[in-house]
Design an enzyme around this catalytic site. Structure first.
Site, PDB file in Angstrom:
ATOM      1  N   ARG A   1     -25.756  26.765  12.387  1.00  0.00           N
ATOM      2  CA  ARG A   1     -24.654  27.729  12.328  1.00  0.00           C
ATOM      3  C   ARG A   1     -23.872  27.724  13.636  1.00  0.00           C
ATOM      4  NH1 ARG A   1     -26.455  33.130  12.086  1.00  0.00           N
ATOM      5  NH2 ARG A   1     -24.229  33.361  12.349  1.00  0.00           N
TER       6      ARG A   1
ATOM      7  N   CYS B   1     -28.061  40.053   8.509  1.00  0.00           N
ATOM      8  CA  CYS B   1     -28.717  41.248   9.057  1.00  0.00           C
ATOM      9  C   CYS B   1     -29.982  40.820   9.781  1.00  0.00           C
ATOM     10  CB  CYS B   1     -29.017  42.271   7.972  1.00  0.00           C
ATOM     11  SG  CYS B   1     -30.042  41.603   6.677  1.00  0.00           S
TER      12      CYS B   1
ATOM     13  N   LYS C   1     -18.415  28.744  19.113  1.00  0.00           N
ATOM     14  CA  LYS C   1     -18.475  29.330  17.762  1.00  0.00           C
ATOM     15  C   LYS C   1     -17.844  30.720  17.730  1.00  0.00           C
ATOM     16  CE  LYS C   1     -22.305  31.572  16.144  1.00  0.00           C
ATOM     17  NZ  LYS C   1     -21.963  32.867  15.548  1.00  0.00           N
TER      18      LYS C   1
HETATM   19  C1  UD1 Z   1     -20.706  39.379  18.368  1.00  0.00           C
HETATM   20  C2  UD1 Z   1     -21.177  37.942  18.396  1.00  0.00           C
HETATM   21  C3  UD1 Z   1     -22.681  37.878  18.523  1.00  0.00           C
HETATM   22  C4  UD1 Z   1     -23.140  38.681  19.733  1.00  0.00           C
HETATM   23  C5  UD1 Z   1     -22.557  40.097  19.694  1.00  0.00           C
HETATM   24  C6  UD1 Z   1     -22.857  40.896  20.945  1.00  0.00           C
HETATM   25  C7  UD1 Z   1     -19.548  36.751  17.057  1.00  0.00           C
HETATM   26  C8  UD1 Z   1     -19.284  35.980  15.824  1.00  0.00           C
HETATM   27  N1  UD1 Z   1     -20.774  37.285  17.161  1.00  0.00           N
HETATM   28  O1  UD1 Z   1     -21.285  39.987  17.210  1.00  0.00           O
HETATM   29  O2  UD1 Z   1     -23.066  36.510  18.668  1.00  0.00           O
HETATM   30  O3  UD1 Z   1     -24.551  38.756  19.716  1.00  0.00           O
HETATM   31  O4  UD1 Z   1     -21.130  40.035  19.548  1.00  0.00           O
HETATM   32  O5  UD1 Z   1     -22.384  40.230  22.056  1.00  0.00           O
HETATM   33  O6  UD1 Z   1     -18.727  36.859  17.938  1.00  0.00           O
HETATM   34  N2  UD1 Z   1     -21.928  48.063  15.900  1.00  0.00           N
HETATM   35  C9  UD1 Z   1     -21.870  49.248  15.180  1.00  0.00           C
HETATM   36  N3  UD1 Z   1     -20.837  49.398  14.283  1.00  0.00           N
HETATM   37  C10 UD1 Z   1     -19.890  48.446  14.087  1.00  0.00           C
HETATM   38  C11 UD1 Z   1     -19.961  47.243  14.835  1.00  0.00           C
HETATM   39  C12 UD1 Z   1     -20.993  47.094  15.742  1.00  0.00           C
HETATM   40  O7  UD1 Z   1     -22.708  50.131  15.312  1.00  0.00           O
HETATM   41  O8  UD1 Z   1     -18.984  48.645  13.252  1.00  0.00           O
HETATM   42  C13 UD1 Z   1     -23.036  47.871  16.857  1.00  0.00           C
HETATM   43  C14 UD1 Z   1     -23.933  46.699  16.466  1.00  0.00           C
HETATM   44  O9  UD1 Z   1     -24.889  47.084  15.507  1.00  0.00           O
HETATM   45  C15 UD1 Z   1     -24.537  46.317  17.787  1.00  0.00           C
HETATM   46  C16 UD1 Z   1     -23.391  46.597  18.783  1.00  0.00           C
HETATM   47  O10 UD1 Z   1     -22.498  47.472  18.099  1.00  0.00           O
HETATM   48  O11 UD1 Z   1     -25.624  47.146  18.080  1.00  0.00           O
HETATM   49  C17 UD1 Z   1     -22.640  45.382  19.254  1.00  0.00           C
HETATM   50  O12 UD1 Z   1     -22.186  44.642  18.139  1.00  0.00           O
HETATM   51  P1  UD1 Z   1     -20.843  43.780  18.181  1.00  0.00           P
HETATM   52  O13 UD1 Z   1     -20.339  43.687  19.568  1.00  0.00           O
HETATM   53  O14 UD1 Z   1     -19.929  44.324  17.127  1.00  0.00           O
HETATM   54  O15 UD1 Z   1     -21.374  42.367  17.722  1.00  0.00           O
HETATM   55  P2  UD1 Z   1     -20.726  41.387  16.677  1.00  0.00           P
HETATM   56  O16 UD1 Z   1     -19.251  41.403  16.784  1.00  0.00           O
HETATM   57  O17 UD1 Z   1     -21.360  41.600  15.335  1.00  0.00           O
END
Ligand code: UD1
Length: 417
Positions: A397, A116, A22
């Site tokens: 999902r 969220c 996914k």
């Molecule tokens: C992706 C995965 C999810 C996984 C996560 C961490 C997909 C579709 N989803 O989610 O399954 O759990 O990686 O391995 O690939 N953050 C910020 N600001 C931002 C973006 C992120 O503060 O603009 C923080 C988030 O709140 C979190 C951390 O960074 O605490 C990691 O998030 P991120 O690696 O971005 O996860 P996703 O891409 O949302």
């Protein structure tokens, strides 16, 4: 398909093939926009998040149709640059379309993405990297208006290795003039799969899997066929299920290397695991020991997506296992549901301590989120009696058909509609 019924307590035996990933296919579906032609995605999993991406692609003017497990996308007639609120809210990954639409169209309009369920999930890093490439982004009342008539490549350092921000940066940089160098990029295998897809359509991206990714923008693209990588979290789920229930199982279509922290924890808890090219086998007598301390971390650390799943596998273990969730603020919502089955878990802030109990008993439980829901399936297989899992839409999902797969391993599991 509203509930899953499990009659737990028996061992699992057999072999099953793991679906495509996914978290790999969602950014790849956004990336199909970069090529004004046709691409074929082999091994594309049938998931509700994939359906949501297809609805976004069709809204934008692209064509998408299934041929078995191959998804054909034709983006030559792409004509829109906006994503309506109801489509944005369906999943968090909808935000990855932002970089791709900007690269292809030069402007984009959308609201904030949904999802969220793990606590606050800001997109500030996504917006910051796009701004650094030269995009003008205006935020008004939860709505984003972006213009990027001329994006220019440059060095961009991410403050944390966010998976989504790395993907958005790569896609936008494909439409920027010159070279972008992304520093402190996420190293997840799904980023490598995105790079493989982009290379297949003619984009020039290298370095994925390391912390520095280089993108040469504005390359000529062409039609391509790409096979989606295996889903390492689905594989981890089925390994955890056998670990908890006992038995001997082989998974096919897996990459052993992507699972090293998960298999190390299961080994520590007493499972016997062997891996080879495209396969992995696990044997468990169903009586596990402690797995020590599990601290989630960006890849190659222990995946946050496997935290709930491993926790469920250890509920009947002898000893105590400590979980430290470092990625998301609120990722223990499954704990209350596991307690209904007799689990002993204490939570303080980001730390959860599991003290194994001799037996779990089946209960009526509700999925709180995707991986928390998968954890309920794992616990249900290890529990005595009947477990009814509601709120299964969360599971769908990310899992094509967990009932089909676990039943193939001999689990007493069925859909109740
Ligand atoms: C992706 C995965 C999810 C996984 C996560 C961490 C997909 C579709 N989803 O989610 O399954 O759990 O990686 O391995 O690939 N953050 C910020 N600001 C931002 C973006 C992120 O503060 O603009 C923080 C988030 O709140 C979190 C951390 O960074 O605490 C990691 O998030 P991120 O690696 O971005 O996860 P996703 O891409 O949302």
């Amino acid at each position: 398909m509203s509930e899953i019924i499990i009659r737990g307590g028996g061992p699992l035996e057999g072999s099953v093939e793991v679906q495509g990933a996914k978290n790999s296919v969602l950014p790849i579906l956004a990336a199909t926009i970069l090529h004004p032609g046709q691409v074929a995605l082999r091994g594309c999993p049938h998931l509700s998040d994939v359906d949501a991406s297809i609805r976004i692609l069709r809204h934008l003017g692209c064509q998408a149709r299934w041929e078995g497990d191959e998804l054909l996308v034709d983006s030559s007639a792409l004509s829109r640059w906006d994503i309506p609120d109801h489509l944005m809210r369906e999943m968090r990954s909808s935000v990855i379309f932002l970089g791709a639409i900007l690269a292809r169209m030069g402007w984009a309009e959308m609201s904030y993405p949904g999802g969220c369920e793990l606590g606050p999930r800001p997109i500030d890093l996504h917006l910051a990297v796009l701004r650094k490439l030269g995009a003008d982004l205006r935020e008004e009342g939860g709505h984003l208006r972006c213009t990027a008539q001329h994006m220019e490549g440059r060095e961009i350092a991410l403050s944390i290795p966010s998976v989504g921000a790395t993907e958005n940066a790569i896609l936008a940089a494909c439409g920027a003039e010159g070279e972008t160098v992304l520093v402190n990029a996420a190293r997840e295998p799904e980023i490598c799969d995105l790079q493989n897809f982009l290379q297949a359509i003619g984009c020039q991206v290298r370095g994925a899997g390391s912390s520095t990714i280089c993108i040469q923008g504005r390359r000529e693209t062409h039609d391509a066929v790409h096979t989606v990588m295996p889903d390492r979290i689905v594989a981890a789920t089925y390994l955890a299920a056998v670990a908890a229930a006992g038995g001997t199982v082989e998974l096919r279509n897996v990459d052993y290397r992507h699972l090293s922290t998960v298999t190390a924890a299961l080994h520590e808890a007493g499972c016997r695991i062997t891996g080879g090219e495209g396969r992995i086998a696990l044997r468990s007598d169903g009586r596990l020991g402690s797995a020590g301390t599990i601290r989630t971390a960006p890849y190659p650390g222990f995946p946050t997506d496997a935290q709930a799943i491993l926790m469920a596998a250890l509920l009947r273990s002898q000893g105590t296992t400590v979980f430290v969730e470092t990625i998301f603020e609120s990722r223990y919502r499954h704990v209350d549901e596991l307690r209904r089955m007799g689990a002993e878990i204490s939570v303080a802030d980001r730390v959860a301590v599991v003290t194994g109990v001799p037996r779990l008993s089946g209960a009526n439980v509700q999925c709180t989120d995707l991986r928390g829901g998968a954890a309920l399936l794992v616990a249900g297989l290890a529990a005595e009696g009947v477990t009814k899992v509601g709120g299964v839409r969360h599971i769908l999902r990310g899992y094509e058909d967990p009932v089909r797969d676990l039943a193939a391993l001999g689990a007493k599991i069925e859909w109740e509609s």
